[in-house]
Design an enzyme around this catalytic site. Structure first.
Site, short mmCIF file in Angstrom:
data_model
loop_
_atom_site.label_atom_id
_atom_site.label_comp_id
_atom_site.label_asym_id
_atom_site.label_seq_id
_atom_site.Cartn_x
_atom_site.Cartn_y
_atom_site.Cartn_z
N GLY A 120 -50.76 37.21 -2.77
CA GLY A 120 -50.82 36.10 -1.83
C GLY A 120 -52.03 36.21 -0.94
CD GLN A 135 -55.05 37.36 4.07
OE1 GLN A 135 -54.30 36.66 3.42
NE2 GLN A 135 -55.11 38.68 3.93
CB CYS A 150 -52.25 42.83 4.54
SG CYS A 150 -53.07 41.34 5.14
CG LEU A 151 -55.40 40.92 -0.62
CD1 LEU A 151 -55.81 39.67 -1.39
CD2 LEU A 151 -55.61 42.16 -1.49
CG HIS A 176 -47.70 39.27 4.41
ND1 HIS A 176 -47.73 40.62 4.67
CD2 HIS A 176 -49.00 38.86 4.35
CE1 HIS A 176 -48.99 41.01 4.78
NE2 HIS A 176 -49.78 39.98 4.57
CD GLU A 177 -49.89 35.66 2.08
OE1 GLU A 177 -50.85 35.27 2.77
OE2 GLU A 177 -49.88 36.78 1.53
CG HIS A 191 -51.98 36.18 6.87
ND1 HIS A 191 -52.84 36.98 7.58
CD2 HIS A 191 -51.56 36.93 5.82
CE1 HIS A 191 -52.94 38.16 6.98
NE2 HIS A 191 -52.17 38.16 5.92
ZN LIG Z 1 -51.83 39.62 4.58
#
Ligand SMILES: [Zn+2]
Length: 169
Positions: free
Chosen positions: A45, A50, A92-93, A134-135, A138
């Protein structure tokens, strides 16, 4: 096109995204690029902030590009129902090398628009529910490190500062 992923503590990650109002070719291109960027990082995701775009948009694909039906485009999302509890490891990226257990609801129902602007509701549990939470965090400017216990957050912030000093972050 693979986009550059913004890392913590870039301020764009802590800012709530703007609602998406135009469902046009530009949005579709951003969605395609976000999927490509997610797959290139072996992620499941990615949220627009991001990649430096402060919008309420995320892409999710638990199959990492293997199952076309698993591709989800989530625009202007909100969680309208949540129940239960799960405590599993997340990454998380925007936090490479950081993995930690985070408390999330076990089941959620979201309401969102797709890439064409059509509203839908979707139920999810376990991994997909965690990914939604999580997303959606963000696009609200919330990061998983702030969902950890204070102890784990401090340990991870220290690890990040060490990596920054070593030029590895
Ligand atoms: Zn993340």
């Amino acid at each position: 096109m693979i986009l550059k992923i913004v890392k913590y503590p870039d301020p764009i990650l802590s800012r709530p995204g703007e609602p998406v109002t135009e469902f046009d070719a530009e949005l579709r291109k951003l969605v395609d690029d976000m999927f490509e960027t997610t797959y290139a990082s072996q992620g499941i995701g990615l949220a627009a902030p991001q990649v430096g775009v402060s919008k309420r948009l995320t892409v999710i694909d638990l199959s990492v590009g293997k199952e076309p039906k698993d591709k989800l485009v989530i625009v202007n999302p909100e969680i309208i129902f949540a129940e239960g509890k799960q405590y599993e490891e997340e990454g998380c990226l925007s936090f490479p090398e950081i993995r930690e257990k985070v408390v999330r609801a076990l089941k959620v129902r979201i309401r969102a628009q797709n890439e064409k602007g059509k509203w839908f509701e979707m139920d999810a549990e376990e991994l997909l529910a965690r990914c939604f939470q999580h997303e959606i965090d963000h696009v609200d400017g919330m990061l998983f490190i702030f969902r950890m216990s204070a102890l784990k957050r401090d340990l991870n912030l220290r690890k990040i500062r060490k990596l920054q000093r070593e030029g590895k972050w």
